[in-house]
Design a protein around this motif. Structure first.
Motif, short mmCIF file in Angstrom:
data_model
loop_
_atom_site.label_atom_id
_atom_site.label_comp_id
_atom_site.label_asym_id
_atom_site.label_seq_id
_atom_site.Cartn_x
_atom_site.Cartn_y
_atom_site.Cartn_z
N VAL A 102 -14.23 7.82 36.02
CA VAL A 102 -14.19 7.94 34.56
C VAL A 102 -12.95 8.75 34.17
O VAL A 102 -12.82 9.90 34.59
N PRO A 103 -12.02 8.18 33.41
CA PRO A 103 -10.81 8.93 33.03
C PRO A 103 -11.15 10.20 32.26
O PRO A 103 -12.00 10.18 31.35
N VAL A 104 -10.48 11.28 32.62
CA VAL A 104 -10.73 12.56 31.96
C VAL A 104 -10.36 12.49 30.48
O VAL A 104 -11.00 13.11 29.63
N ILE A 105 -9.31 11.73 30.17
CA ILE A 105 -8.86 11.63 28.79
C ILE A 105 -9.93 10.98 27.91
O ILE A 105 -9.95 11.18 26.69
N VAL A 106 -10.85 10.21 28.54
CA VAL A 106 -11.95 9.61 27.79
C VAL A 106 -13.07 10.62 27.57
O VAL A 106 -13.71 10.65 26.51
N LEU A 107 -13.30 11.47 28.58
CA LEU A 107 -14.37 12.46 28.47
C LEU A 107 -14.01 13.61 27.54
O LEU A 107 -14.89 14.20 26.92
N ALA A 108 -12.74 13.94 27.46
CA ALA A 108 -12.32 15.11 26.69
C ALA A 108 -12.79 15.07 25.23
O ALA A 108 -13.33 16.06 24.73
N TYR A 186 -3.41 19.87 39.92
CA TYR A 186 -4.19 19.12 38.94
C TYR A 186 -4.67 20.00 37.78
O TYR A 186 -4.89 19.50 36.68
N SER A 187 -4.84 21.29 38.05
CA SER A 187 -5.36 22.18 37.01
C SER A 187 -4.42 22.24 35.82
O SER A 187 -4.87 22.32 34.66
N VAL A 188 -3.12 22.20 36.07
CA VAL A 188 -2.14 22.22 34.96
C VAL A 188 -2.26 20.94 34.15
O VAL A 188 -2.27 20.97 32.91
N MET A 189 -2.38 19.80 34.85
CA MET A 189 -2.54 18.53 34.15
C MET A 189 -3.82 18.53 33.32
O MET A 189 -3.83 18.08 32.16
N GLY A 190 -4.91 19.04 33.91
CA GLY A 190 -6.17 19.10 33.18
C GLY A 190 -6.08 19.98 31.95
O GLY A 190 -6.66 19.66 30.90
N VAL A 192 -3.37 20.61 30.14
CA VAL A 192 -2.57 19.93 29.11
C VAL A 192 -3.37 18.84 28.44
O VAL A 192 -3.32 18.67 27.21
N ILE A 193 -4.15 18.07 29.22
CA ILE A 193 -4.98 17.01 28.64
C ILE A 193 -6.01 17.59 27.67
O ILE A 193 -6.24 17.06 26.58
N SER A 194 -6.63 18.69 28.08
CA SER A 194 -7.63 19.32 27.20
C SER A 194 -6.98 19.84 25.92
O SER A 194 -7.61 19.84 24.86
N GLU A 195 -5.73 20.28 26.00
CA GLU A 195 -5.03 20.77 24.82
C GLU A 195 -4.63 19.64 23.88
O GLU A 195 -4.50 19.85 22.67
N TRP A 196 -4.43 18.46 24.43
CA TRP A 196 -4.12 17.31 23.58
C TRP A 196 -5.27 17.01 22.63
O TRP A 196 -5.05 16.61 21.49
N VAL A 197 -6.49 17.19 23.13
CA VAL A 197 -7.67 16.81 22.33
C VAL A 197 -7.90 17.79 21.20
O VAL A 197 -8.20 17.41 20.07
N GLY A 198 -7.77 19.09 21.49
CA GLY A 198 -8.00 20.07 20.43
C GLY A 198 -7.71 21.48 20.88
O GLY A 198 -8.41 22.01 21.72
#
Length: 255
Positions: A102-108, A186-190, A192-198
Motif C-alpha cells: 500500500v503506497p504511503v502517499i495514499v495512507l498519509a 527511508y525516514s527522511v523520505m517518510g 517529507v511525504i508526511s509534510e506534503w500532506v499537512g
C-alpha cells in the motif's frame, strides 16, 4: 584511512563532472531558470536563502530522527516476537508483506483525517516506512546463525533465551544494521511525504511552496538537502555498526 581517501575521490569527481555537464547543457540550450536551473543558481539560492530554509531543514531532521527511533524500535520488537514465536510469524508475516504494497502517499491523507494535523500521523508514516526493512533483515539474520554453534549451545544446556541473547542476536547484528541503514534513509523520505500532506514547517512544505511559485531552484535545494541528510544518517549508522560489530569489520579488512 588512506584506502577510504583513495576510493572517496572517485564519486566526488564524478559528481563534479555531472554538475559541470549540467551547467554546460543548461547554458548552451539557454533553458529558462524556472524550468531547469543551473547548478550555480541552485547553490546561490542555497547560500542566499539559508536563513529561510534552515528552520524547515531542522524541523524535518528532528521529525526524521523521532520517527526513525520509533520505527526502529517497532521493527526490532516485531522481529524478536516473530522469531521467538514461530506460530505468530506464520500468521502475521504475510500480512506484513501485504502492508508494504500500500503506497504511503495514499495512507498519509487517511492518517491526517483520523489523527489530525499534529505530529502523530507523521510519526506513523515514518514508522510504517522504517519498521519493515529492519524486521525482515533481523529475521534473515536470525536464520543465518551457525547451526554447529547452535547445536553446541543446546548440548551445553542453554535455554531458549540464552541461545537468543548469546548467539542468535550477535550473529544477526550485521543483517540488523543493514536494515537499520536502509530505514535511516527511508525516514527522511517518510518525513517529507508526511509534510506534503499537512504541516506548517519542513522540507516538504518548503518544496510545496517553491513548486507552486515555480521556484525550481528552491525545489532542487530541498532535493539536495534530502540527499545530504539521508547520506548523513546512513554514515552515522555505519559508524555505530563499525563500533558495535568490530569482529565483522576485522574479517572484512582481513579479506
Amino acid at each position: 584511512m588512506n584506502t577510504a581517501l583513495k576510493k572517496g575521490w572517485r564519486p566526488i569527481l564524478v559528481l563534479l563532472l555531472l554538475f559541470l555537464l549540467w551547467e554546460g547543457i543548461v547554458r548552451f540550450v539557454e533553458a529558462p531558470s524556472w524550468l531547469v536551473p543551473a547548478p550555480s543558481l541552485i547553490f546561490q539560492e542555497a547560500y542566499n536563502g539559508w536563513s529561510q530554509f534552515a528552520p524547515h531543514l531542522l524541523s524535518t531532521t528532528s521529525l526524521s530522527l523521532y520517527g526513525f527511533a520509533i520505527g526502529a524500535a517497532v521493527g526490532l520488537a516485531a522481529a524478536f516476537l516473530l522469531h521467538m514465536l514461530p506460530f505468530v510469524r506464520e500468521s502475521v508475516y504475510p500480512l506484513l508483506i501485504l502492508s508494504q504494497n500500500v503506497p504511503v502517499i495514499v495512507l498519509a491523507p487517511l492518517l491526517v483525517i483520523w489523527f489530525g494535523f499534529g505530529i502523530l500521523p507523521k510519526v506513523i508514516v515514518i514508522t510504517l516506512v522504517c519498521f519493515f526493512p529492519i524486521t525482515v533483515a533481523a529475521l534473515d539474520g536470525f536464520k543465518q546463525t551457525p547451526a554447529d554453534l547452535k547445536h553446541y549451545m543446546k548440548m551445553a544446556g542453554a535455554t531458549k533465551q540464552q541461545l537468543f541473547w548469546k548467539l542468535e542476536l550477535p550473529a544477526a547484528l550485521p543483517s540488523i544494521f543493514s536494515g537499520i541503514k536502509i530505514s535511516a534513509t527511508y525516514s527522511v523520505m517518510g518525513a517529507v511525504i508526511s509534510e506534503w500532506v499537512g504541516a506548517r514547517m519542513g522540507v516538504g512544505v518548503y518544496m510545496t511552496l517553491a513548486s507552486s511559485s515555480f521556484r525550481s531552484d528552491r525545489v532542487f535545494v530541498a532535493i539536495f538537502a534530502i540527499m545530504i541528510l539521508s547520506l548523513l544518517f546512513f554514515s552515522l549508522i555505519k559508524l555505530v555498526e563499525k563500533l558495535m560489530v568490530r569482529w565483522k569489520w576485522k574479517e572484512t579488512k582481513a579479506k
